[in-house]
Design a protein around this motif. Structure first.
Motif, PDB file in Angstrom:
ATOM      1  N   GLN A 269       0.826  -1.199   0.000  1.00 54.55           N
ATOM      2  CA  GLN A 269       0.000   0.000   0.000  1.00 54.55           C
ATOM      3  C   GLN A 269       0.866   1.257   0.000  1.00 54.55           C
ATOM      4  O   GLN A 269       0.508   2.284  -0.591  1.00 54.55           O
ATOM      5  CB  GLN A 269      -0.933   0.030   1.220  1.00 54.55           C
ATOM      6  N   ALA A 270       2.018   1.164   0.679  1.00 54.45           N
ATOM      7  CA  ALA A 270       2.905   2.323   0.807  1.00 54.45           C
ATOM      8  C   ALA A 270       3.748   2.565  -0.440  1.00 54.45           C
ATOM      9  O   ALA A 270       4.244   3.676  -0.660  1.00 54.45           O
ATOM     10  CB  ALA A 270       3.819   2.146   2.020  1.00 54.45           C
ATOM     11  N   PHE A 271       3.929   1.524  -1.259  1.00 52.65           N
ATOM     12  CA  PHE A 271       4.725   1.668  -2.484  1.00 52.65           C
ATOM     13  C   PHE A 271       3.975   2.513  -3.518  1.00 52.65           C
ATOM     14  O   PHE A 271       2.742   2.585  -3.512  1.00 52.65           O
ATOM     15  CB  PHE A 271       5.015   0.304  -3.118  1.00 52.65           C
ATOM     16  N   ASP A 272       4.749   3.080  -4.445  1.00 57.33           N
ATOM     17  CA  ASP A 272       4.178   3.753  -5.616  1.00 57.33           C
ATOM     18  C   ASP A 272       4.451   2.967  -6.894  1.00 57.33           C
ATOM     19  O   ASP A 272       3.799   3.196  -7.915  1.00 57.33           O
ATOM     20  CB  ASP A 272       4.760   5.168  -5.762  1.00 57.33           C
ATOM     21  N   LEU A 273       5.406   2.048  -6.828  1.00 57.48           N
ATOM     22  CA  LEU A 273       5.746   1.212  -7.974  1.00 57.48           C
ATOM     23  C   LEU A 273       6.462  -0.025  -7.461  1.00 57.48           C
ATOM     24  O   LEU A 273       7.190   0.027  -6.462  1.00 57.48           O
ATOM     25  CB  LEU A 273       6.649   1.974  -8.951  1.00 57.48           C
ATOM     26  N   PHE A 274       6.256  -1.134  -8.141  1.00 62.51           N
ATOM     27  CA  PHE A 274       6.905  -2.388  -7.771  1.00 62.51           C
ATOM     28  C   PHE A 274       7.858  -2.798  -8.885  1.00 62.51           C
ATOM     29  O   PHE A 274       7.492  -2.772 -10.070  1.00 62.51           O
ATOM     30  CB  PHE A 274       5.851  -3.476  -7.565  1.00 62.51           C
ATOM     31  N   ILE A 275       9.081  -3.180  -8.514  1.00 67.07           N
ATOM     32  CA  ILE A 275      10.069  -3.593  -9.506  1.00 67.07           C
ATOM     33  C   ILE A 275      10.553  -5.001  -9.210  1.00 67.07           C
ATOM     34  O   ILE A 275      10.819  -5.358  -8.059  1.00 67.07           O
ATOM     35  CB  ILE A 275      11.260  -2.600  -9.550  1.00 67.07           C
ATOM     36  N   LEU A 276      10.655  -5.825 -10.256  1.00 68.97           N
ATOM     37  CA  LEU A 276      11.119  -7.201 -10.111  1.00 68.97           C
ATOM     38  C   LEU A 276      11.951  -7.579 -11.340  1.00 68.97           C
ATOM     39  O   LEU A 276      11.439  -8.163 -12.292  1.00 68.97           O
ATOM     40  CB  LEU A 276       9.938  -8.163  -9.948  1.00 68.97           C
ATOM     41  N   PRO A 277      13.243  -7.251 -11.331  1.00 68.42           N
ATOM     42  CA  PRO A 277      14.086  -7.540 -12.494  1.00 68.42           C
ATOM     43  C   PRO A 277      14.809  -8.878 -12.371  1.00 68.42           C
ATOM     44  O   PRO A 277      16.010  -8.978 -12.638  1.00 68.42           O
ATOM     45  CB  PRO A 277      15.071  -6.372 -12.467  1.00 68.42           C
ATOM     46  N   SER A 278      14.090  -9.911 -11.978  1.00 67.05           N
ATOM     47  CA  SER A 278      14.716 -11.213 -11.727  1.00 67.05           C
ATOM     48  C   SER A 278      15.379 -11.773 -12.978  1.00 67.05           C
ATOM     49  O   SER A 278      14.925 -11.553 -14.105  1.00 67.05           O
ATOM     50  CB  SER A 278      13.669 -12.209 -11.234  1.00 67.05           C
ATOM     51  N   ILE A 279      16.439 -12.531 -12.754  1.00 67.02           N
ATOM     52  CA  ILE A 279      17.126 -13.208 -13.849  1.00 67.02           C
ATOM     53  C   ILE A 279      16.247 -14.330 -14.375  1.00 67.02           C
ATOM     54  O   ILE A 279      16.226 -14.622 -15.566  1.00 67.02           O
ATOM     55  CB  ILE A 279      18.491 -13.730 -13.369  1.00 67.02           C
ATOM     56  N   TRP A 280      15.511 -14.975 -13.481  1.00 67.30           N
ATOM     57  CA  TRP A 280      14.492 -15.947 -13.881  1.00 67.30           C
ATOM     58  C   TRP A 280      13.470 -16.078 -12.764  1.00 67.30           C
ATOM     59  O   TRP A 280      13.746 -15.749 -11.608  1.00 67.30           O
ATOM     60  CB  TRP A 280      15.099 -17.315 -14.211  1.00 67.30           C
ATOM     61  N   SER A 301      12.016  -9.032 -18.681  1.00 67.25           N
ATOM     62  CA  SER A 301      11.405  -9.877 -19.713  1.00 67.25           C
ATOM     63  C   SER A 301      11.750 -11.348 -19.517  1.00 67.25           C
ATOM     64  O   SER A 301      11.235 -12.203 -20.232  1.00 67.25           O
ATOM     65  CB  SER A 301      11.833  -9.411 -21.108  1.00 67.25           C
ATOM     66  N   SER A 302      12.613 -11.645 -18.539  1.00 67.76           N
ATOM     67  CA  SER A 302      12.912 -13.037 -18.197  1.00 67.76           C
ATOM     68  C   SER A 302      11.745 -13.696 -17.478  1.00 67.76           C
ATOM     69  O   SER A 302      11.683 -14.919 -17.377  1.00 67.76           O
ATOM     70  CB  SER A 302      14.157 -13.104 -17.312  1.00 67.76           C
ATOM     71  N   ILE A 303      10.847 -12.882 -16.954  1.00 69.38           N
ATOM     72  CA  ILE A 303       9.684 -13.387 -16.220  1.00 69.38           C
ATOM     73  C   ILE A 303       8.553 -13.659 -17.195  1.00 69.38           C
ATOM     74  O   ILE A 303       8.285 -12.871 -18.102  1.00 69.38           O
ATOM     75  CB  ILE A 303       9.250 -12.376 -15.140  1.00 69.38           C
TER      76      ILE A 303
END
Length: 382
Positions: A269-280, A301-303
């Motif tokens: 709720q407190a975030f303004d954006l979520f980032i997940l740049p996982s390798i896989w 784009s690996s996700i």
């Protein structure tokens, strides 16, 4: 009572374990119980809750080739002591073959491999994992997967083309993650985030999650806007190293390393954006949670594209320049309207209240079809 033995690493707060706990809390525990075969001795954050709900926790000698004979002996003791086990479900990636083989040797009729990842971590264990992966088809007889990409990774294209697997969504308690202004204000006040634009990430500090890249991207954003803040939830082997990297990048004052928390839902709720740049990834439950909170989401784009539920999701190749990531994040941060996504998330099959009932029915059907002497052969169930 039906008891399912789940082979896991340990029951700490991580994606697979959180998914299992979501289902465990919502199944009818008068009919079905979950027990956990942990392959690490470290206690897990969910251990006390599991015991309170009636679950058993076992600690194996570990998934180490050197301890293989001890592992098999230990598993035989479990199955001899608890003859009610007819279903074992392995969640350990390729190393899940340890539990599956032990179950096969002890005539456990239903041996489920649950695929969670769309790739195999390339670490020092890789040669062992590749051997184990080749052995999986000979020891599992039921295919479960969080998504199509994970199914293709572990079961192969033919199994996917034949739809010879069961999709078990990474379902969540939707109502806990719906956007709530009051909770947002509470968390932002507690952590001095008023007036800040907050980028959030949730994940274990391990190479797969790519925290170093998150910090590098944020460092570029912070150069342009000192009102930005990065919040990292989770713990793991790279935690200290990433804290030092933040210092090296001169962004330590703008990065909050929160660690493992029980109120992840409130942090969204407190975030303004979520980032997940996982390798896989397989199909990350945190991606479902973030979209339930109607956050703009930036994924690598690996996700798998299967994770895209709302129109606020973007996928960027990890080979793209950091400036591309910065630009897309800045664009996404302009989308500040948050709405209730309960109906959409439920329609897409991620509401645990509905999905737990479906899983119950599958287990009941399997258990009812099992022979008391366990000496039966089962085909893959859809």
């Amino acid at each position: 009572m039906i008891r399912i033995l789940h082979s896991v690493s340990n029951m700490d707060r991580a994606g697979i374990e959180t998914m299992l706990m979501n289902y465990y809390r919502h199944i009818d525990r008068d009919i079905i119980q979950f027990d956990f075969l942990c392959n690490k001795t470290k206690p897990g954050a969910y251990d006390d809750e599991i015991k309170q709900m009636g679950g058993r926790i076992f600690h194996s000698p570990g998934l180490n080739p050197v301890k293989y004979s001890k592992y098999l002996t230990y598993m035989k003791e479990i199955f001899d002591t608890y003859p009610e086990y007819k279903i074992l479900e392995a969640h350990n990636g390729a190393l899940g073959v340890y539990a599956l083989y032990a179950a096969k040797m002890n005539c456990i009729p239903h041996r489920i491999f649950h695929a969670h990842g769309a790739s195999i971590t390339k670490d020092w264990k890789l040669p062992i994992k590749l051997v184990c992966k080749r052995l999986l088809p000979y020891n599992m007889n039921i295919h479960y997967s969080c998504g199509v990409a994970a199914a293709e990774c572990y079961f192969g294209k033919k199994v996917v083309e034949k739809e010879d697997f069961t999709l078990i969504p990474n379902a969540i308690e939707v109502d806990r993650f719906i956007f709530n202004t009051a909770i947002r204000n509470k968390i932002r006040e507690m952590y001095c985030l008023e007036g800040k634009r907050v980028i959030g990430h949730v994940g274990r500090f391990m190479a797969q999650k790519n925290h170093a890249f998150v910090l590098e991207v944020f460092a570029e954003i912070y150069k342009k806007d000192k009102d930005m803040c990065l919040v990292l939830l989770g713990d793991g082997e790279l935690f200290s190293e990433m804290k030092q990297k933040a210092v090296n990048l001169s962004i330590e004052e703008a990065v909050k390393f929160i660690g493992n928390v029980s109120n992840v839902n409130e942090w969204y709720q407190a975030f303004d954006l979520f980032i997940l740049p996982s390798i896989w990834e397989g199909l990350p439950v945190v991606g479902v949670e973030a979209q339930t909170s109607d956050l703009p989401c930036i994924f690598s784009s690996s996700i798998t594209k299967e994770i895209a539920i709302t129109d606020k999701t973007k996928f960027i190749d990890l080979n793209e320049p950091i400036d591309t990531w910065v630009t897309e994040i800045q664009k996404s941060l302009t989308n500040t309207i948050r709405k209730n996504n309960e109906a959409l998330i439920t329609k897409c099959g991620y509401n645990i209240k509905n999905e737990a009932k479906k899983l119950e029915e599958r287990y009941i059907k399997l258990y009812g079809g099992a022979n008391e002497n366990r000496n039966i052969n089962t085909s893959v169930h859809k």
